[in-house]
Write an enzyme that holds these catalytic residues in place. Structure first.
Site, PDB file in Angstrom:
ATOM      1  N   GLY B  13       0.826  -1.210   0.000  1.00  0.00           N
ATOM      2  CA  GLY B  13       0.000   0.000   0.000  1.00  0.00           C
ATOM      3  C   GLY B  13       0.854   1.251   0.000  1.00  0.00           C
ATOM      4  O   GLY B  13       1.678   1.447   0.895  1.00  0.00           O
ATOM      5  N   GLY B  15      -0.344   4.360   0.227  1.00  0.00           N
ATOM      6  CA  GLY B  15      -1.160   5.458   0.743  1.00  0.00           C
ATOM      7  C   GLY B  15      -0.386   6.239   1.796  1.00  0.00           C
ATOM      8  O   GLY B  15       0.844   6.152   1.878  1.00  0.00           O
ATOM      9  N   PHE B  16      -1.106   6.987   2.617  1.00  0.00           N
ATOM     10  CA  PHE B  16      -0.441   7.792   3.649  1.00  0.00           C
ATOM     11  C   PHE B  16       0.403   6.916   4.576  1.00  0.00           C
ATOM     12  O   PHE B  16       1.540   7.256   4.899  1.00  0.00           O
ATOM     13  CB  PHE B  16      -1.474   8.552   4.474  1.00  0.00           C
ATOM     14  N   GLY B  17      -0.155   5.773   4.989  1.00  0.00           N
ATOM     15  CA  GLY B  17       0.567   4.900   5.911  1.00  0.00           C
ATOM     16  C   GLY B  17       1.790   4.278   5.261  1.00  0.00           C
ATOM     17  O   GLY B  17       2.912   4.403   5.760  1.00  0.00           O
ATOM     18  N   GLU B 172     -18.445  17.566   2.454  1.00  0.00           N
ATOM     19  CA  GLU B 172     -17.584  18.281   1.500  1.00  0.00           C
ATOM     20  C   GLU B 172     -18.060  18.056   0.067  1.00  0.00           C
ATOM     21  O   GLU B 172     -18.065  18.986  -0.746  1.00  0.00           O
ATOM     22  CB  GLU B 172     -16.123  17.837   1.672  1.00  0.00           C
ATOM     23  N   ASP B 302      -6.246   2.098   8.025  1.00  0.00           N
ATOM     24  CA  ASP B 302      -7.610   1.589   7.888  1.00  0.00           C
ATOM     25  C   ASP B 302      -7.702   0.069   7.975  1.00  0.00           C
ATOM     26  O   ASP B 302      -8.796  -0.463   8.188  1.00  0.00           O
ATOM     27  CB  ASP B 302      -8.212   2.032   6.544  1.00  0.00           C
ATOM     28  N   ALA B 317      -6.505   9.655   7.909  1.00  0.00           N
ATOM     29  CA  ALA B 317      -5.097   9.718   7.523  1.00  0.00           C
ATOM     30  C   ALA B 317      -4.149   9.939   8.714  1.00  0.00           C
ATOM     31  O   ALA B 317      -3.112   9.276   8.798  1.00  0.00           O
ATOM     32  CB  ALA B 317      -4.892  10.799   6.463  1.00  0.00           C
TER      33      ALA B 317
END
Lengths: 415, 415
Positions: B13, B15-17, B172, B302, B317
């Site tokens: 992954g 992503g942010f992590g 949003e 997540d 996040a």
């Protein structure tokens, strides 16, 4: 007392030609319906930069509605023309039909494979935004696969990219592809040997840029070779099965990527229009750009066959724009009972870029190559973009890419 | 004498992590393989701006290879994890397999429909770039259809947009959708009456932004109502067939657009990982973020279920980033024989924007709303973008949109 209904002009196609007719008619005493199957105007000359990860789709595609929103007599309609009834003066769309008093066909061009079905099936065409994004995704994905491919033959095949066609699109694509690979991606695949990459530009005739003078043609070939592009002239492609490209004479090139930039013909909808046409389905127009049997129908740009010195005009944006102005004026002339004006071709010259600091420009007696030609090419293309924001964003990206040898759009959005 | 092979850390992954673990391990004495099914890192918090035509895909997606290219001990591999063999310490990909000494699962979240199959089938999810582009194309296309739809019922149905879920993403999205429609598109459809447009935000509980203090929740509702968004609290959705959305109690809303932002669960690959998990497939981790039976496997973000005061942490996040740092440090600690550090959650607060000049910010004791909250939200999000060019381009687009009430990416790239 009821107002007399204004004449209704229907324009098919929101490309360079269709948009210019719309603008010419914007203050005339007519109602205009502009129809396109997409909801945007596409700046086709930079499509190859989307295919090579330099620009995003919205840098060169601009909302057609935004372009006409200040023109009170113009309505935009998104729809695909599927037929025309010339007798009833009616355009049939995939989502309805529209009657017209005057019709302007500015449906543009599409890729011409000259009957080579295997190329049409397995090769990549680069005429639409979607096709350009498909090419970008495909090219980037070949590197992801090659990076973990241990079989050297398979790896070389993944890393072989063939561009067919030595006109501006083919040359610009090959040059941009070389810079993407050899200036940007080569920093990011530590386990790949970039000497295994091959970029091959194939042209059936004996020259690139057939319309240019010899010294500029030579400069283009030299630049391409310096960029590790193999230039193969007098070579015809005969078959491609998705893995092996066969050339006339029997040579076989293992490759997963063949970009076909070797031919253009009129958009396929022209098949439906029962008027006299040439071999590539362009309607034969008279000197006023009308279809002789239907003077209320004007055809311009890539859909029109207009003869000068016994040869049809090239299928390029300047011709479409010049013809659009004449067609628009002639509709007004007809309505006012004035004499029609004849279309006279003005050759504005040719220019093409082969990468950083390298372009060729031929305008009248001016022949330029190298850095200043490249500056001129860049300036002309920036200024021709639709609105200020596009210009600003494209300029920013070009400057960034130039300074940092970068390409921002190196993302695979689908496979 | 041969060098001892360095321990191999595999991170699933980007992503942010995953990116943060990579960074934490970049100078450690390990080999790192970072794997993602996409070749880019996605800045998910701004995904809704792609769905509402404000940003392009490449503004918020950044080449994963470019992000790791200066880290000598990191290799990126594009591939989708299809299974893990925890005993053999091997990750199975769709294009090969990779052995690991340490594994970090940072596979993120996916949309949770809570078993509502009709919503999963006909509604829109907004977790990936592709899904965001699909939503943008769909929304714009509804207006193209509505503009020439004569049946008022059908037209209203085309112009009704339902967002399900009153968390930050739902609020949003509803706010951005309202601005796209009522500030930008309303200038471009002269034959549409924009009073026929409905934007409905549906939330099952009795409040929006459940994590926020009451005064900020109220401010959000007020802002949405001012933007012509119908806020429906305590309303549950039960069925949707693509044309009619059924609410609990029997009310039926005719609509072609239902955006589902009501739930998240761990990525579906977690089904394959035979360890203890919670109801939404998050792996239960210990205080060091390891899977208890397999301490060489770390799970973060997540995909991880980490309990604080008997409740799992929110799937956001900042948690992923904090956990990534701890997981990275703990791998180094294990290798050096040092004591592991425990993960301690730091609540960094919440913020969300509802459109121009409108946001809510809650950080510790600070509660802000309105213009300054919106400035702060904008600044924080600009700074968190990956590189300078992204920041610059997003900033430029935001300023332009703010000044000229524009959205550049109003192009339908597919249907």
């Amino acid at each position: 007392m009821e107002d007399k209904k204004k004449p209704h002009v229907v324009i098919i196609g929101a490309g360079f030609g269709g948009m210019r007719v719309t603008r010419t008619l914007a203050k005339a005493d007519v109602e205009v319906t502009l129809i396109d199957k997409h909801n945007y105007h596409l700046f086709q000359p930079l499509l190859y930069q989307v295919a090579t990860a330099g620009l995003s789709v919205d840098d060169i595609a601009y909302s057609a509605r935004a372009m006409v929103r200040d023109r009170k007599n113009v309505i935009f309609r998104m729809g695909e023309m599927t037929d025309v009834d010339l007798e009833q003066k009616k355009v049939i769309l995939n989502n309805g039909s529209v009657n017209y008093d005057y019709l302007v066909l500015a449906t543009g061009g599409t890729t011409n494979y000259f009957g080579l079905e295997s190329l049409e099936k397995h090769g990549f065409s680069m005429k639409t935004l979607d096709e350009a994004v498909t090419i970008r995704n495909h090219i980037l994905y070949q590197f992801e696969k090659a990076a973990f491919e241990k079989d050297p033959e398979k790896r070389r095949s993944l890393l072989t990219f063939v561009v067919v066609g030595g006109g501006p699109t083919g040359v610009e694509s090959a040059g941009a592809l070389s810079e993407l690979i050899h200036l940007v991606m080569n920093k990011e695949y530590p386990n790949l040997n970039f000497k295994e990459v091959r970029i091959i530009l194939v042209e059936a005739s004996d020259k690139l840029f057939a319309a240019m003078p010899a010294e500029l043609r030579d400069a283009a070939v030299e630049t391409l070779i310096r960029k590790y592009v193999e230039v193969r002239l007098c070579v015809q492609v005969t078959n491609y099965d998705g893995q092996f490209l066969t050339l006339k004479g029997g040579e076989v090139i293992p490759t997963h990527t063949v970009i076909w930039a070797a031919g253009v013909k009129a958009a396929s909808i022209m098949h439906k229009i029962a008027v006299e046409k040439d071999q590539i389905q362009r309607a034969i127009v008279n000197e006023y750009l009308q279809i002789p049997e239907h003077p209320e129908v004007f055809v311009i740009g890539d859909s029109a066959h207009f003869t000068l010195n016994d040869r049809p005009l090239p299928m390029v944006a300047p011709v479409a724009i010049q013809q659009a102005e004449v067609a628009g004026k002639n509709i007004i002339n007809v309505l006012k009972g004035r004499e029609l004006v004849k279309y006279v071709y003005k050759n504005l010259g040719n220019m093409a870029t082969i990468g950083r600091n390298a372009a060729v420009v031929h305008i009248g007696r001016l022949k330029m190559k190298g850095f200043f030609a490249w500056l001129m090419w860049s300036l002309v293309h920036i200024l021709r973009l639709i609105d200020f924001r596009n210009r600003f964003l494209v300029f920013t990206k070009w400057v960034w890419d130039y300074l940092f040898y970068d390409r921002l759009v190196r993302i695979i959005t689908r496979q």
